[in-house]
Design a protein around this motif. Structure first.
Motif, PDB file in Angstrom:
ATOM      1  N   LEU A 503     -19.080  45.150  82.511  1.00  0.00           N
ATOM      2  CA  LEU A 503     -19.616  44.257  83.532  1.00  0.00           C
ATOM      3  C   LEU A 503     -20.405  45.055  84.560  1.00  0.00           C
ATOM      4  N   THR A 504     -21.586  44.562  84.899  1.00  0.00           N
ATOM      5  CA  THR A 504     -22.388  45.166  85.956  1.00  0.00           C
ATOM      6  C   THR A 504     -22.406  44.228  87.158  1.00  0.00           C
ATOM      7  N   LEU A 505     -22.807  44.768  88.288  1.00  0.00           N
ATOM      8  CA  LEU A 505     -22.888  43.950  89.487  1.00  0.00           C
ATOM      9  C   LEU A 505     -23.894  42.815  89.302  1.00  0.00           C
ATOM     10  N   LYS A 506     -24.980  43.129  88.631  1.00  0.00           N
ATOM     11  CA  LYS A 506     -25.983  42.102  88.366  1.00  0.00           C
ATOM     12  C   LYS A 506     -25.413  41.006  87.471  1.00  0.00           C
ATOM     13  N   ILE A 511     -23.058  35.417  86.786  1.00  0.00           N
ATOM     14  CA  ILE A 511     -21.967  34.499  86.432  1.00  0.00           C
ATOM     15  C   ILE A 511     -21.607  33.605  87.613  1.00  0.00           C
ATOM     16  N   LEU A 512     -21.467  34.214  88.797  1.00  0.00           N
ATOM     17  CA  LEU A 512     -21.092  33.441  89.980  1.00  0.00           C
ATOM     18  C   LEU A 512     -22.197  32.458  90.373  1.00  0.00           C
ATOM     19  N   ASP A 513     -23.446  32.847  90.199  1.00  0.00           N
ATOM     20  CA  ASP A 513     -24.549  31.940  90.513  1.00  0.00           C
ATOM     21  C   ASP A 513     -24.546  30.724  89.585  1.00  0.00           C
ATOM     22  N   LEU A 514     -24.329  30.958  88.298  1.00  0.00           N
ATOM     23  CA  LEU A 514     -24.293  29.848  87.338  1.00  0.00           C
ATOM     24  C   LEU A 514     -23.127  28.910  87.619  1.00  0.00           C
ATOM     25  N   GLU A 550     -16.717  41.897  91.839  1.00  0.00           N
ATOM     26  CA  GLU A 550     -17.973  42.036  92.580  1.00  0.00           C
ATOM     27  C   GLU A 550     -17.787  42.959  93.793  1.00  0.00           C
ATOM     28  N   ARG A 551     -16.679  42.786  94.517  1.00  0.00           N
ATOM     29  CA  ARG A 551     -16.428  43.641  95.678  1.00  0.00           C
ATOM     30  C   ARG A 551     -16.272  45.096  95.273  1.00  0.00           C
ATOM     31  N   ASN A 552     -15.540  45.346  94.174  1.00  0.00           N
ATOM     32  CA  ASN A 552     -15.328  46.726  93.720  1.00  0.00           C
ATOM     33  C   ASN A 552     -16.634  47.379  93.286  1.00  0.00           C
ATOM     34  N   LEU A 553     -17.450  46.648  92.515  1.00  0.00           N
ATOM     35  CA  LEU A 553     -18.725  47.208  92.067  1.00  0.00           C
ATOM     36  C   LEU A 553     -19.663  47.440  93.242  1.00  0.00           C
ATOM     37  N   LYS A 554     -19.626  46.554  94.215  1.00  0.00           N
ATOM     38  CA  LYS A 554     -20.469  46.706  95.391  1.00  0.00           C
ATOM     39  C   LYS A 554     -20.065  47.930  96.204  1.00  0.00           C
TER      40      LYS A 554
END
Length: 625
Positions: A503-506, A511-514, A550-554
């Motif tokens: 999984l990448t941040l992008k 996924i969250l946007d969809l 998302e928080r971890n990748l950010k």
């Protein structure tokens, strides 16, 4: 008078050096010693061989390993004996058939094996196309006892159990065992949560009712996998019914194309294959003692320890298994916290819990899920035909159906199957899912999918066929399919292994946007706002893991790397050194900010894929410094 010269005796003729033959077992031992770090000279001194002999053997190590895993006995000293190809093919298929019978706990007698060997030999003789290079074999074959003894050595079947006549289920032992089990449970102080049973079953994962046109096309149309392509599943749970162990799946291909890029430890099963990487011989999708040890020591023992800790129980469990060839007697000593007890021979079909309803129920759920998935895929806007869908039905989709079907087996069913062997542990059991109702549901789904001719008898026959004996035609089909799978494995091993998906941040943000778009569409289209609110609450609760990712990748993207630290260190050193030179200080000082800006812009570009917010956060530490 001069003495006559003494006549020296004639020199004795040199004794020819006796050639020492080295058996395959010794050659494999030499290879093993060399892999552990011993050199040729050291190995030669230990085994009484010359260093040159050891070196020659090591040069042929790959071929010797392959021969060691094949039907060649380890006592052989000659590995290139010429044999009729029909005989070799017959013995290979016969070995597959015997292994399959052993996995199904089917007792074998000498006469039965001889009849199967003759049948295979005749069918292969008829199928062989004679030519100038390979003329029709003229030798006869009568499957004598001498041939069988030699075949056992060639096929390494020292564990085969051959009885005087085919045995049937032992009713006397089955009736007596519940009292014996009660004594074992009382002596060990076990409760229902601590008593487990595991058993293997074959699954024809891509087989449909014989009256469907799919079943007919599997035999004729190119690209369709054999209907009886099997895998082995190990299923199990405890007597309480609150535990369903993670299944072990044994397949003949180690790296199917459908699982490319997918980490095996993320699958809903414990994925295993019999074929070793260094061995190119045919693999078999059956349980072996090595795989059984891997499951008991690597998974079950650790799971049992954790389960006992969570339930405040003593770290000791009882595991009931049958006496299949893949379950060696030594398994009793593998784990301190696992007591292994064997069921009496020939009682599996009568008293083994997993065989009293769990496996049959699971297979019915699996078939229902498979047909449901077929209907779903063929009813879409860009729908596929039934033939196209079935041609694309791969092992990945099979794993999804296995996961769903195993989850569908209820705790009541897991508990109720202990009724014959331990009736005292049963609670609130109201019976298994009515097979007739489940069969009717499968028939309705099949007819909805376009299989109008399917009836209840056809479905019942299919569910019972997973453990039926392999015919000669089935054996030949499986041999061809496994050869194709082996070629695919070889191609993948020679190429660069693919990186597992990550999984990448992008990707997480997409996924969250969809999901956000979907919830907005529900709020806009659905007039029932209470329903929309309930669904939104469930979605928010279930996607919290993505928010955490998302928080971890950010956070990882905002942390400066160690390379950036050294770049700043070098830049500071350069600035300090140039300050002593007035003629270049102005130029250097002017260049320093641009260097810092370029470094910041590089960091921003590298994280730009993740979004502009992340880019700003990456840039802030650099600008502050």
């Amino acid at each position: 008078m001069a003495k006559r010269p003494a006549i020296s005796p004639p020199a004795a003729a040199p004794t020819p050096k006796k050639r020492k033959r080295v058996s395959l077992a010794v050659k494999l031992d030499i290879i093993k010693r060399n892999e552990s770090g011993q050199g040729p000279s050291e190995i030669g001194r230990a085994l009484g061989l010359s260093a040159s002999t050891v070196g020659t053997i090591l040069k042929n190590a790959p071929r010797l390993k392959e021969v060691g895993e094949s039907v060649t006995p380890t006592t052989a000293t000659k590995l290139s004996r010429s044999r009729d190809c029909v005989m070799e093919n017959m013995e290979r298929l016969l070995s597959t058939w015997i292994e399959d019978c052993n996995q199904r706990n089917m007792p074998l007698c000498l006469k039965l094996i001889q009849e199967k060997a003759l049948s295979l030999w005749k069918d292969l003789q008829e199928k062989q196309q004679p030519s100038e290079d390979t003329p029709q074999a003229a030798e006869s074959f009568n499957a004598s006892r001498g041939w069988f003894n030699r075949f056992k050595k060639r096929a390494n079947l020292h564990n085969i159990k051959v009885t005087g006549e085919a045995a049937s289920a032992d009713l006397v032992a089955a009736n007596a065992y519940p009292a014996q089990l009660q004594d074992i449970i009382e002596k060990g102080g076990y409760i229902a949560k601590q008593v487990f049973n595991i058993d293997e079953t074959g699954l024809c994962w891509k087989r449909m009712p014989s009256r469907t046109y799919i079943a007919q096309e599997e035999k004729t149309a190119p690209g369709f996998k054999a209907a009886k392509d099997r895998l082995t599943l190990l299923l199990g749970g405890n007597a309480e019914g609150d535990v369903k162990l993670k299944p072990m799946l044994i397949y003949q291909s180690e790296n199917p194309r459908a699982l490319k890029g997918i980490a095996k430890n993320q699958l809903p099963v414990i994925w295993r294959c019999n074929k070793k990487k260094e061995n190119k011989s045919r693999s078999k999708a059956w349980m072996t003692s090595y795989l059984f040890e891997d499951y008991v020591k690597g998974y079950f023992s650790n799971y049992a320890k954790k389960y006992c800790e969570e339930n405040n129980l003593r770290n000791k469990v009882l595991l009931l298994v049958d006496n299949a060839p893949g379950h060696p007697e030594i398994c009793k000593d593998w784990c301190e916290n696992v007591e292994v007890q064997f069921l009496p021979p020939n009682t599996t079909s009568l008293i083994q819990p997993m065989d009293q309803g769990v496996i049959a129920t699971f297979k019915a759920y699996y078939l229902r899920r498979t047909i449901q998935q077929l209907i779903k895929e063929t009813d879409r806007d860009n729908k596929l035909s039934v033939q196209q869908y079935w041609k694309n039905f791969n092992i990945k989709k099979c794993l999804d159906n296995i996961r769903d079907a195993w989850e569908e087996v209820s705790p009541s069913t897991m508990n109720g199957v202990w009724k014959k062997i331990w009736p005292e542990c049963i609670y609130g059991f109201k019976g298994f899912p009515q097979q007739s109702i489940l069969t009717k549901e499968i028939v309705m789904l099949a007819q909805q999918a376009g299989f109008e001719e399917v009836d209840e008898n056809d479905v019942t026959e299919l569910l019972e066929s997973h453990n039926e004996e392999l015919t000669n035609e089935d054996l030949m089909e499986l041999e061809q399919e496994r050869a194709h799978e082996d070629d695919d494995d070889d191609d993948q091993e020679e190429s660069v292994p693919p990186k597992p998906k990550q999984l990448t941040l992008k990707g997480v943000r997409r996924i969250l946007d969809l999901l956000g778009q979907a919830t907005a569409a529900m709020a806009e289209e659905d007039p029932n706002q209470d329903r929309v609110e309930t669904i939104n609450e469930n979605i928010s609760k279930n996607i919290s893991c993505y928010n955490e990712i998302e928080r971890n990748l950010k956070q990882q993207a905002t942390q400066p790397s160690i390379l950036a630290f050294f770049q700043k260190k070098n830049a500071a050193t350069t600035n300090t050194g140039t300050a002593a030179s007035p003629s270049t200080s102005t130029t250097t000082t002017a260049a320093s900010p641009s260097t810092t800006d370029s470094t910041s812009s590089e960091g921003m570009d590298s994280s730009d894929e993740a979004g502009s917010d992340c880019s700003e956060e990456v840039n802030n530490p650099a600008s502050n410094n």
